[in-house]
Design a protein around this motif. Structure first.
Motif, PDB file in Angstrom:
ATOM      1  N   UNK A 142       0.649  -1.270  -0.057  1.00 41.34           N
ATOM      2  CA  UNK A 142      -0.092   0.392   0.211  1.00 41.34           C
ATOM      3  C   UNK A 142       1.020   0.784  -0.521  1.00 41.34           C
ATOM      4  N   UNK A 143       2.066   1.309  -0.352  1.00 41.05           N
ATOM      5  CA  UNK A 143       3.272   2.646  -0.013  1.00 41.05           C
ATOM      6  C   UNK A 143       2.983   3.521  -1.376  1.00 41.05           C
ATOM      7  N   UNK A 144       3.107   4.387  -2.077  1.00 49.32           N
ATOM      8  CA  UNK A 144       2.719   4.974  -2.640  1.00 49.32           C
ATOM      9  C   UNK A 144       4.273   4.540  -3.374  1.00 49.32           C
ATOM     10  N   UNK A 145       4.203   4.934  -4.991  1.00 45.62           N
ATOM     11  CA  UNK A 145       5.391   5.550  -5.768  1.00 45.62           C
ATOM     12  C   UNK A 145       6.472   5.816  -5.208  1.00 45.62           C
ATOM     13  N   UNK A 166       3.185   6.023  12.430  1.00 48.48           N
ATOM     14  CA  UNK A 166       3.206   7.044  11.811  1.00 48.48           C
ATOM     15  C   UNK A 166       2.922   8.491  11.506  1.00 48.48           C
ATOM     16  N   UNK A 167       4.230   8.607  10.892  1.00 48.50           N
ATOM     17  CA  UNK A 167       4.311  10.314  11.416  1.00 48.50           C
ATOM     18  C   UNK A 167       3.757  11.138  10.927  1.00 48.50           C
ATOM     19  N   UNK A 180       1.092  10.037   1.795  1.00 45.33           N
ATOM     20  CA  UNK A 180       3.495   9.397   1.969  1.00 45.33           C
ATOM     21  C   UNK A 180       3.709   9.992   3.427  1.00 45.33           C
ATOM     22  N   UNK A 181       2.712   9.536   4.246  1.00 47.60           N
ATOM     23  CA  UNK A 181       3.723  10.329   5.284  1.00 47.60           C
ATOM     24  C   UNK A 181       4.508   8.434   6.157  1.00 47.60           C
ATOM     25  N   UNK A 182       5.616   8.902   6.198  1.00 44.52           N
ATOM     26  CA  UNK A 182       6.750   8.084   6.536  1.00 44.52           C
ATOM     27  C   UNK A 182       6.010   7.059   7.568  1.00 44.52           C
ATOM     28  N   UNK A 183       6.416   5.912   7.466  1.00 42.11           N
ATOM     29  CA  UNK A 183       6.985   5.124   8.399  1.00 42.11           C
ATOM     30  C   UNK A 183       7.309   4.218   9.174  1.00 42.11           C
ATOM     31  N   UNK A 184       8.009   4.379  10.603  1.00 43.10           N
ATOM     32  CA  UNK A 184       8.672   4.059  11.120  1.00 43.10           C
ATOM     33  C   UNK A 184       8.251   3.156  12.164  1.00 43.10           C
ATOM     34  N   UNK A 185      10.194   2.061  12.131  1.00 38.43           N
ATOM     35  CA  UNK A 185       9.727   0.804  12.523  1.00 38.43           C
ATOM     36  C   UNK A 185      10.332   0.562  13.828  1.00 38.43           C
TER      37      UNK A 185
END
Length: 961
Positions: free
Chosen positions: A371-374, A445-446, A476-481
């Motif tokens: 599901x991440x954008x291009x 979710x940043x 396109x919010x950055x995702x942090x793990x």
């Protein structure tokens, strides 16, 4: 975090943040401020009137802030106390508060002061606040102000609670400190007006709080009723002791909560390149200098803005500041300060430590999540690095905060800078009594960013890139793990919270938070409702009722109105009958006796003079008697007329009072049912009879009162006094006319002198035409220009012109003629000339001497208020340096987003005037001596010397005479 923002405090004296060196160590000093109450508080009449009209009570509140007198700004965070209702209704009252405030600060000297403000609150919906005074406490420099050294709470003894100081309040609000006219010492400033109110307070040092300072933010006020992360609650001594959330009064070692170390490792981050690109463009555009001299704005490059370097800032946040370990108090260096380019992150405001930095690199082996954008790029920590954070405690307000930054280039090949892209947070222990198991894997979710507000770690404002950036963030919010782990001390930390005091404190804190949240929601809803009712919500439609109920109500209203009309007619008839026979018999009898006496005196004088021979003396006496008789008759007529007018006014006043009393007593409510109306109609005759009897008694009582008023009234002026008053009025009128003539002659003489004074020069401004070259909204059909020169107090404005014709495809834009011209004459020592001279000085910037053109547009259906669309600036200093005037030159006008919207043709003739204004001053004394010497050397060529009565001023008087 957004509601607990802390404004940065002033730095150490003489320290330069650009030097790159860490600031010197400054120990913070703890204080305790006791606010006992306010005495002699005067409630303004407008506040009392507003409360009476709304039927609401009035409350009193005290607020505290810290102020920097050098930079003229408030810092820290404003503390607002609880509202205390006013129990008395007098205009001057005393209010008791008994509040103890605790804070610690590193400020010294007289640069910073503590400001207290008192506010009256009318508790209506929505509530209204009124500032009624403010005071200044010199906390950090008491020796120079004559207050003596500050005592400590531990050294004050048992009588510390009785020691009280007083300070007077000033009228107005503390926003007056932002004005340049107010400067220390404030007690001797002539612009401050002391009020009658005084504040009773006690200020002490509190060295027993030193073990707790690492858990409290700097320059922030707090009370014992507030729960702070890192502090354990306690109870007062006794069987039913009061629960204290934060033991600031008598802190102990067991008051501190056990803290441990938290490690953040295995960082993985998914970043959309579209979000990073739009953020870099917005930051680059914000760093571009504004265009000058009508030049086009510098375009933003489409690529090459980022260097590919990215990093992640990590910190433990208590919703107020970053958590710090106890060992930070023993450090030899102060809190780090961020560098100008952001390469070295500093401590956020109120914090004693800086966030940790994790450098990121591209992970080519990882795949983007579903599901991440291009264009999503995967990042990881360089060399599998991790961040070790000290001071972690189990509390519901403690959160792990992350901030993503990227390095960008700057215009003109300047040094690179780090900018913030987005930030997010994760609450580690939502329920402190049941903490989660560690280690645990977090996914954050940043989604916070591009709102123009500062981030909690770097205090850098996220770039506001408009709709493009706001649209790109949600998708396109950055995702942090990452993985979070703690040592084994977590078991002992759990045991500290297994107590009745901790449970009660958690329940109390939750209740207070819910109450504050509900109160804030109610205030926001009430404010929105008031705004909608005032501006947006249409008037409510009348309630639709059954037709039968409306007919019955109309019938009852008609019957009631008929009864009221008949009653008013009867009352008016009785009043007229009474007034016919109530024309002051006693006063009429006295007048008749006086008239008969005057007639008898005239007859006796006529008999005495009868038979005597005619003489001029007797003719004069007869004329005098005739004149006196005519004056008496005129006075009698005037007195009768005044009496009649007074009687009419009294009758009208009684009618109005009777109507007002009847409306108060007799008007039943019209929305009651039929049974209640019939009951009222049944008792109506008896009630009307009682009111008629009461009116008759009032009329009987009014007659002797009126006679008494006639006796106590001042006597009417005589004919002689009236004549003297007329002569005085005519004399005053003649004197005023004479003064007006003298003032007019003086004005004419001054005007003539000014006309013959030599001006320095003249600035000619012309606007020839207007051409629309950019996308202007179609609803604007009229335009005009506003000129803002330096030599005028108010801006100039052209006439309105219609919108130019839209060009066809492939056709050049058409222009519309404005034909505006204005000449501005510069006289010596005039205000406009002085402003122009100051703006053209070498030490002033070029922007201070600009001639501004602003384009306004309006729709014919909107009214008379226009909207500014575009702006252009023409620097007069550049015109002076070029050595040529501007003649029919095209000047582009740009919108706020640096888009060219229009183009105007202008002409500016100002070079000669600028040269005359900037010319060095002439020594008038030396010039006069040289002129006298020349006249003495050549008397024949120069003519005869100037005699009294001759010269330019005499010539001016001759011209206007």
């Amino acid at each position: 975090m957004r509601s607990n923002v802390i404004v940065p405090s002033p730095g150490p004296p003489g320290y330069d943040p650009k030097s790159g060196r860490p600031p010197p160590k400054r120990d913070t000093v703890p204080y305790r401020l006791t606010l006992r109450g306010v005495s002699s508080l005067r409630v303004p009449e407008r506040v009392s009137r507003e409360a009476d009209n709304a039927g609401a009570r009035i409350s009193h509140r005290i607020s505290a802030s810290l102020f920097d007198t050098t930079d003229r700004r408030f810092f820290g965070r404003t503390w607002e106390g609880s509202s205390v209702p006013l129990r008395e209704s007098r205009s001057v009252i005393d209010v008791d508060h008994d509040i103890e405030l605790y804070f610690h600060s590193a400020q010294t000297g007289g640069r910073c002061v503590l400001v207290l403000e008192q506010t009256l609150i009318v508790e209506k919906s929505p509530p209204s606040e009124h500032a009624v005074g403010w005071a200044i406490l010199e906390v950090f420099d008491r020796t120079s102000s004559g207050l003596g050294a500050l005592k400590d709470v531990a050294d004050s003894g048992r009588d510390s609670g009785r020691e009280t100081s007083r300070v007077e309040f000033y009228s107005g609000t503390p926003l007056a400190l932002l004005q340049p006219e107010l400067s220390p010492p404030y007690r001797r400033n002539r612009f401050l007006k002391p009020s009658q109110a005084q504040l009773s307070y006690a200020l002490r040092g509190h060295r027993q709080m030193r073990p707790l300072l690492h858990a409290l933010p700097v320059d922030v006020f707090t009370t014992a009723e507030e729960a702070w992360p890192g502090l354990l609650p306690s109870r007062e001594p006794g069987r039913d002791g009061r629960l204290i959330l934060s033991p600031f009064a008598k802190p102990e070692t067991r008051s501190l909560q056990t803290a441990c170390r938290l490690t953040a490792a295995s960082v993985r981050l998914a970043l959309g390149t579209a979000l990073e690109s739009e953020t870099a463009k917005a930051a680059y555009a914000a760093m571009l200098p504004p265009p000058r001299g009508g030049a086009k704005p510098t375009p933003v490059p489409s690529s090459g803005l980022t260097t590919g370097q990215r990093r992640l800032l990590v910190g433990l946040h208590s919703s107020h500041a970053l958590l710090a370990p106890k060992s930070v108090l023993d450090s030899r260096e102060g809190p780090p300060v961020s560098s100008a380019d952001g390469r070295t992150p500093g401590a956020p405001p109120g914090s004693l430590v800086a966030p940790k930095v994790i450098s990121l690199e591209t992970d080519s082996s990882a795949r983007a999540p579903a599901g991440a954008p291009a264009g999503t790029v995967m990042l990881r920590a360089q060399a599998s690095s991790s961040a070790v954070l000290e001071g972690f405690v189990l509390h519901a307000s403690v959160a792990l905060v992350f901030e993503l930054q990227t390095e960008v280039t700057t215009p003109n090949r300047g040094p690179r800078r780090w900018i913030s892209v987005a930030w997010g947070c994760a609450v580690l222990t939502p329920e402190p009594t049941r903490p989660p198991n560690f280690p645990q894997r977090l996914r954050v979710q940043m989604a916070f960013g591009c709102n123009g507000k500062p981030c909690p770690l770097s205090l850098e404002k996220l770039p506001d890139g408009g709709s493009a950036l706001k649209t790109a963030l949600p998708a396109a919010a950055p995702t942090l793990e990452l993985e979070v782990s703690v040592p084994k001390e977590i078991d002992s930390m759990r045991k500290e919270l297994d107590s009745q005091e901790a449970d009660d404190a958690t329940a109390l804190a939750t209740k207070l938070a819910e109450g504050a949240s509900a109160k804030q929601a109610q205030e926001v809803a009430a404010a929105e409702q008031a705004f909608n009712l005032a501006f947006t919500t249409p008037e409510p439609e009348p309630e639709q009722r059954p037709e039968r109920d409306d007919k019955d109500r109309d019938r009852r209203d008609k019957d009631r109105d008929d009864k009221d009309r008949d009653r008013r007619d009867k009352d008016r008839g009785r009043d007229q009958e009474r007034d016919k026979g109530r024309d002051s018999p006693k006063r009429d009898k006295e007048r008749d006796v006086e008239r008969d006496r005057d007639k008898d005196r005239d007859k006796e004088r006529d008999r005495r003079d009868e038979g005597k021979r005619d003489s001029p003396k007797r003719d004069k006496e007869a004329d005098r008697r005739e004149k006196a008789k005519a004056d008496r008759e005129r006075d009698d007529k005037d007195r009768d007329r005044r009496d009649k007018d007074r009687d009419d006014k009294d009758r009208d006043r009684r009618d109005r009072e009777r109507e007002r009393d009847k409306d108060k007593r007799d008007s039943p409510k019209r929305d009651k049912d039929d049974e209640r109306d019939r009951d009222k109609d049944r008792v109506s005759p008896k009630r009307d009879k009682d009111r008629d009897e009461e009116r008759e008694r009032d009329r009987d009582d009014d007659k002797p009162r009126r006679d008494r008023d006639d006796k106590d009234k001042e006597p009417e002026p005589s004919a002689k006094e009236i004549a003297q008053e007329r002569r005085a009025s005519s004399h005053h009128f003649a004197k005023m006319q004479s003064l007006e003539r003298q003032a007019y002659r003086g004005w004419r003489e001054i005007a003539a002198i000014q006309r013959h004074s030599k001006p320095l020069g003249r600035i000619d401004l012309h606007v020839h035409s207007l051409k629309l070259v950019g996308p202007v909204p179609a609803h604007f059909d009229q335009f005009w220009l506003q000129l803002r020169p330096l030599v005028t107090t108010y801006p100039l404005r052209t006439n309105r012109v219609a919108r130019p014709r839209e060009p066809a495809k492939g056709e050049a834009p058409s222009s519309v003629s404005i034909d505006y011209a204005e000449s501005l004459e510069l006289l010596p020592s005039a205000a406009g000339t002085t402003r122009l001279q100051t703006a053209l000085q070498p030490e002033r910037s070029e922007a201070a001497s600009t001639l501004t053109y602003v384009l306004y547009g309006i729709a014919s259906t909107q009214g008379t208020v226009g909207e500014p669309l575009a702006e252009a600036q023409l620097p007069l200093r550049g015109l002076w340096s070029s050595g040529a005037d501007v003649v029919r030159s095209a000047l582009p006008l740009f919108a706020p987003d640096r888009t060219e919207l229009a183009e105007i043709s202008v002409t500016v003739h100002a070079l000669a005037a600028i040269r005359a204004v900037t010319a060095p001053p002439v020594d008038r004394a030396a010039a006069a001596k040289a002129e006298l010497a020349a006249r003495g050397a050549k008397p024949a060529a120069e003519g005869r010397p100037v005699e009294p009565g001759h010269g330019p001023f005499a010539r001016a008087r001759a011209l206007v005479g």
